[in-house]
Write a protein that holds these residues in place. Structure first.
Motif, mmCIF file in Angstrom:
data_model
loop_
_atom_site.group_PDB
_atom_site.id
_atom_site.type_symbol
_atom_site.label_atom_id
_atom_site.label_comp_id
_atom_site.label_asym_id
_atom_site.label_seq_id
_atom_site.Cartn_x
_atom_site.Cartn_y
_atom_site.Cartn_z
ATOM 1 N N ASP A 243 0.498 -1.596 9.276
ATOM 2 C CA ASP A 243 -0.836 -1.214 9.760
ATOM 3 C C ASP A 243 -1.380 0.065 9.150
ATOM 4 O O ASP A 243 -2.472 0.500 9.496
ATOM 5 C CB ASP A 243 -0.822 -1.087 11.288
ATOM 6 C CG ASP A 243 0.164 -0.034 11.783
ATOM 7 O OD1 ASP A 243 0.904 0.534 10.958
ATOM 8 O OD2 ASP A 243 0.193 0.214 13.009
ATOM 9 N N GLN A 244 -0.623 0.683 8.227
ATOM 10 C CA GLN A 244 -1.053 1.925 7.583
ATOM 11 C C GLN A 244 -0.518 1.965 6.163
ATOM 12 O O GLN A 244 0.460 1.286 5.836
ATOM 13 C CB GLN A 244 -0.530 3.150 8.343
ATOM 14 C CG GLN A 244 -1.069 3.325 9.740
ATOM 15 C CD GLN A 244 -0.401 4.498 10.442
ATOM 16 O OE1 GLN A 244 0.105 5.420 9.812
ATOM 17 N NE2 GLN A 244 -0.397 4.466 11.771
ATOM 18 N N PRO A 245 -1.111 2.804 5.299
ATOM 19 C CA PRO A 245 -0.576 2.951 3.949
ATOM 20 C C PRO A 245 0.655 3.851 3.947
ATOM 21 O O PRO A 245 0.831 4.694 4.838
ATOM 22 C CB PRO A 245 -1.736 3.613 3.188
ATOM 23 C CG PRO A 245 -2.442 4.423 4.234
ATOM 24 C CD PRO A 245 -2.350 3.601 5.493
ATOM 25 N N GLU B 229 -1.490 -5.057 2.512
ATOM 26 C CA GLU B 229 -0.341 -4.344 3.085
ATOM 27 C C GLU B 229 0.060 -5.022 4.392
ATOM 28 O O GLU B 229 -0.772 -5.243 5.265
ATOM 29 C CB GLU B 229 -0.707 -2.883 3.336
ATOM 30 C CG GLU B 229 0.259 -2.097 4.196
ATOM 31 C CD GLU B 229 1.682 -2.079 3.639
ATOM 32 O OE1 GLU B 229 2.618 -2.346 4.408
ATOM 33 O OE2 GLU B 229 1.845 -1.795 2.421
ATOM 34 N N ARG B 230 1.343 -5.335 4.539
ATOM 35 C CA ARG B 230 1.786 -6.070 5.731
ATOM 36 C C ARG B 230 1.890 -5.182 6.969
ATOM 37 O O ARG B 230 1.898 -5.683 8.097
ATOM 38 C CB ARG B 230 3.119 -6.757 5.462
ATOM 39 C CG ARG B 230 4.295 -5.844 5.310
ATOM 40 C CD ARG B 230 5.549 -6.616 4.952
ATOM 41 N NE ARG B 230 6.709 -5.746 4.858
ATOM 42 C CZ ARG B 230 7.480 -5.430 5.893
ATOM 43 N NH1 ARG B 230 7.219 -5.921 7.092
ATOM 44 N NH2 ARG B 230 8.501 -4.620 5.739
ATOM 45 N N ALA C 68 0.838 -1.199 0.000
ATOM 46 C CA ALA C 68 0.000 0.000 0.000
ATOM 47 C C ALA C 68 0.874 1.250 0.000
ATOM 48 O O ALA C 68 0.737 2.123 0.855
ATOM 49 C CB ALA C 68 -0.938 -0.005 1.206
ATOM 50 N N SER D 103 -1.991 8.204 1.101
ATOM 51 C CA SER D 103 -3.229 8.104 1.881
ATOM 52 C C SER D 103 -4.388 8.780 1.162
ATOM 53 O O SER D 103 -5.514 8.260 1.147
ATOM 54 C CB SER D 103 -3.027 8.734 3.264
ATOM 55 O OG SER D 103 -2.077 8.011 4.017
ATOM 56 N N SER E 241 -6.604 -3.967 2.895
ATOM 57 C CA SER E 241 -6.457 -4.753 4.126
ATOM 58 C C SER E 241 -5.045 -4.572 4.674
ATOM 59 O O SER E 241 -4.056 -4.804 3.958
ATOM 60 C CB SER E 241 -6.705 -6.241 3.854
ATOM 61 O OG SER E 241 -8.023 -6.449 3.362
ATOM 62 N N TYR E 242 -4.965 -4.172 5.950
ATOM 63 C CA TYR E 242 -3.679 -3.951 6.595
ATOM 64 C C TYR E 242 -3.316 -5.135 7.480
ATOM 65 O O TYR E 242 -4.148 -5.974 7.804
ATOM 66 C CB TYR E 242 -3.711 -2.649 7.397
ATOM 67 C CG TYR E 242 -3.996 -1.451 6.522
ATOM 68 C CD1 TYR E 242 -3.032 -0.987 5.630
ATOM 69 C CD2 TYR E 242 -5.231 -0.813 6.562
ATOM 70 C CE1 TYR E 242 -3.293 0.100 4.807
ATOM 71 C CE2 TYR E 242 -5.500 0.276 5.739
ATOM 72 C CZ TYR E 242 -4.522 0.729 4.860
ATOM 73 O OH TYR E 242 -4.786 1.786 4.038
ATOM 74 N N ASN E 243 -2.040 -5.191 7.873
ATOM 75 C CA ASN E 243 -1.507 -6.327 8.636
ATOM 76 C C ASN E 243 -1.744 -7.643 7.894
ATOM 77 O O ASN E 243 -2.062 -8.674 8.493
ATOM 78 C CB ASN E 243 -2.147 -6.396 10.036
ATOM 79 C CG ASN E 243 -1.821 -5.172 10.872
ATOM 80 O OD1 ASN E 243 -0.666 -4.757 10.956
ATOM 81 N ND2 ASN E 243 -2.844 -4.567 11.468
ATOM 82 N N GLN E 244 -1.593 -7.575 6.577
ATOM 83 C CA GLN E 244 -1.797 -8.746 5.712
ATOM 84 C C GLN E 244 -0.537 -8.915 4.853
ATOM 85 O O GLN E 244 -0.296 -8.121 3.942
ATOM 86 C CB GLN E 244 -3.001 -8.548 4.797
ATOM 87 C CG GLN E 244 -4.242 -8.023 5.490
ATOM 88 C CD GLN E 244 -5.126 -9.122 6.021
ATOM 89 O OE1 GLN E 244 -5.175 -10.197 5.457
ATOM 90 N NE2 GLN E 244 -5.828 -8.838 7.100
ATOM 91 N N LYS F 167 3.813 3.560 4.607
ATOM 92 C CA LYS F 167 4.620 3.610 5.822
ATOM 93 C C LYS F 167 6.084 3.237 5.583
ATOM 94 O O LYS F 167 6.939 3.502 6.403
ATOM 95 C CB LYS F 167 4.016 2.675 6.870
ATOM 96 C CG LYS F 167 4.306 3.083 8.309
ATOM 97 C CD LYS F 167 3.500 2.258 9.287
ATOM 98 C CE LYS F 167 3.793 2.679 10.725
ATOM 99 N NZ LYS F 167 3.002 1.893 11.696
#
Length: 524
Positions: free
Chosen positions: A65-67, A62-63, A38, A212, A226-229, A69
């Motif tokens: 927690d935010q775009p 996105e692995r 992301a 963002s 989807s974050y933390n993926q 980063k």
């Protein structure tokens, strides 16, 4: 025997239940497009596809927690609106003494394409407040020494003869240079030969914020982020598409998603996933990670004395990535000064990556390339070692070549992000060539694409995505062309060949993004 039979029955039943749970966890979610990462590249592609194919369902994984980063983050990304206006490494002096500006023209045109797309989104109210991510900041080239002054003068004459660089000014006299760069000219020796060019239509771009903003726009349609993926693997499906394996860190389970098209835009993490895809077009590539550090000043008394992005010549023997520059940046709502970069080395391919990234990227198909690159780039290795061993005071001494009276207490050392330079074999330079720039790799059938490399990628993201569409969706381009020309009026036209169109585009983007136009530049 009875208890043994019961035990076997229970065991068999539990095994059956476990298999059912495993099968359920492997249920395949199908979508039209999967974007991995992301960052600014995936954000740009998502925003463009939302306009061109709003009926498509797009999933972004996105692995973190935010775009934005990792490489797109304002602290990790030195890309601040690269338009080749001040970056001297994009205009090389030839053996006959002439200056080649072809790379500068290409990069400037691509940046103009990006500004047109952003302007399209702003004009239609699809994104708000362009000042949140882009600000007008003069771009200045600064040199010291008679030889470099002579080069800059020739560069100025060559560039100002081209309509893309209208508004650029040149000066050697101290009075003008004092007005342009008061912080840099204070206490500078009178005997030192110095010169500069300045163009007021330059910009500063916060690509973390822009990422963002673009995702906020895209996610109002059929784009699911989807974050933390973390995408851990991808394999071909029988129908020629792709199955992506995702570690859902939120729920602690493995998921599988399918799509006919996948874009790997994971920054430094893209190489590993491209290798796992197994496409022949991705074979032979290697990666060389380089970390960076900057000196940062947020003392208002110092910051107010400098406004501009000032680029100079890289030290003799240093790689192009080390071009020193003193930049006005807009971070968290305030002006800040950054000086650098100071290079370093880490085997990680991302700032939050693994120490095994470099070693695990070495494969049978790129081993010779990697070894050859190591042998050919011993000077770079020596340079990186020297940079790593620098003390803060030595870094401040380098800063004093730009700001003679710089005080160490005003500047803090900050570690930036990781950049993974592309290693590949080329016909011109042979095996193990170190590439500076970006590399778009697409499969022959257009089902998968990956972006490798670094600067000036972020600034040219829109053009890169047009290249991707041409390679991966050629059958849709004719259908999309009217909309594309609405988004980017210069699409299909070489701006360098059409001065009138340059004026029209510049006027449009300047007004929409609240920037400074080339024709608005002052006499000083």
């Amino acid at each position: 025997m009875f208890f043994q039979g019961v035990f076997e029955s229970v065991t068999s039943f539990l095994h059956y239940i476990g298999s059912m749970i495993e099968d359920m966890s492997k249920q395949h979610t199908k979508t039209d497009v999967i974007l991995i990462g992301a960052g600014i590249m995936s954000a740009t592609l998502a925003a463009m596809l939302k306009e061109l194919a709003p009926e498509w369902n797009i999933k972004v994984f996105e692995r973190l927690d935010q775009p934005g980063k990792e490489g797109s983050n304002v602290w990790n990304n030195a890309g601040t609106g690269h338009a080749a206006l001040c970056e001297l490494n994009y205009t090389k002096e030839q053996e006959d003494g002439s200056v080649d500006i072809s790379k500068a023209i290409s990069i400037n045109e691509k940046y103009e394409v990006s500004k047109q797309f952003w302007s399209y989104l702003v004009e239609r109210g699809l994104i708000n407040n362009p000042q949140s991510f882009i600000q007008p900041v003069p771009h200045i080239s600064f040199v010291r020494g008679e030889d470099h002054v002579d080069f800059l003068r020739k560069r100025f004459e060559k560039m100002t003869a081209h309509p893309l660089f209208e508004g650029m000014k040149y000066a050697q006299d101290r009075e003008t240079l004092q007005k342009w760069m008061p912080l840099m000219m204070k206490d500078r020796p009178e005997s030192e030969a110095v010169a500069a060019t300045k163009i007021d239509s330059g910009t500063d771009v916060n690509f973390g914020v822009l990422t963002s903003v673009l995702f906020d726009h895209a996610s109002t349609g059929n784009v699911d982020i989807s974050y933390n993926q973390e995408v851990t693997d991808l394999v071909r499906t029988e129908d020629g598409g792709w199955e992506v394996q995702v570690n859902n860190q939120n729920e602690g389970r493995i998921e599988h998603h399918q799509a006919p098209f996948v874009f790997i835009g994971g920054g430094g993490g893209s190489l590993h996933l491209l290798q796992k895809s197994g496409v022949p077009e991705g074979q032979g590539f290697g990666g060389f990670p380089v970390s960076g550090q900057f000196l940062v000043c947020d003392n208002p008394e110092v910051v107010k004395q400098h406004r501009g992005k000032v680029y100079s010549k890289a030290p003799v023997g240093a790689p192009p990535m080390s071009v020193p520059h003193l930049d006005t940046r807009f971070i968290d709502g305030k002006e800040t000064l950054l000086f650098g970069p100071f290079a370093g080395f880490s085997p990680k391919f991302q700032k939050t990556g693994s120490l095994m990234d470099l070693l695990s990227s070495v494969k049978r198909d790129n081993l010779v390339t990697m070894v050859a690159a190591g042998a050919k780039n011993m000077p770079l290795t020596k340079y990186l070692i020297q940079q790593v061993l620098l003390s803060k005071e030595q870094r401040v001494e380098a800063l004093r070549e730009f700001v003679p009276d710089a005080k160490a207490d005003d500047w803090e050392l900050v570690t930036a992000g990781q950049r993974v330079q592309v290693l590949k074999d080329t016909d011109e330079e042979g095996k193990g060539t170190l590439q500076f720039g970006t590399e778009l790799v697409t499969a022959g059938d257009g089902s998968i694409a990956a972006l490798l490399g670094a600067s000036p990628g972020a600034s040219t993201a829109v053009s890169i995505m047009f290249d991707l569409m041409g390679a991966c969706f050629p059958e849709r381009l004719q259908e999309w062309e009217p909309k594309i020309k609405e988004m980017v009026p210069s699409y299909g036209v070489t701006l360098a060949d059409d001065p009138q169109l340059i004026d029209e585009i510049q006027e449009y983007t300047t007004k929409t993004l609240n920037l400074v136009g080339r024709k608005e530049t002052s006499a000083t």
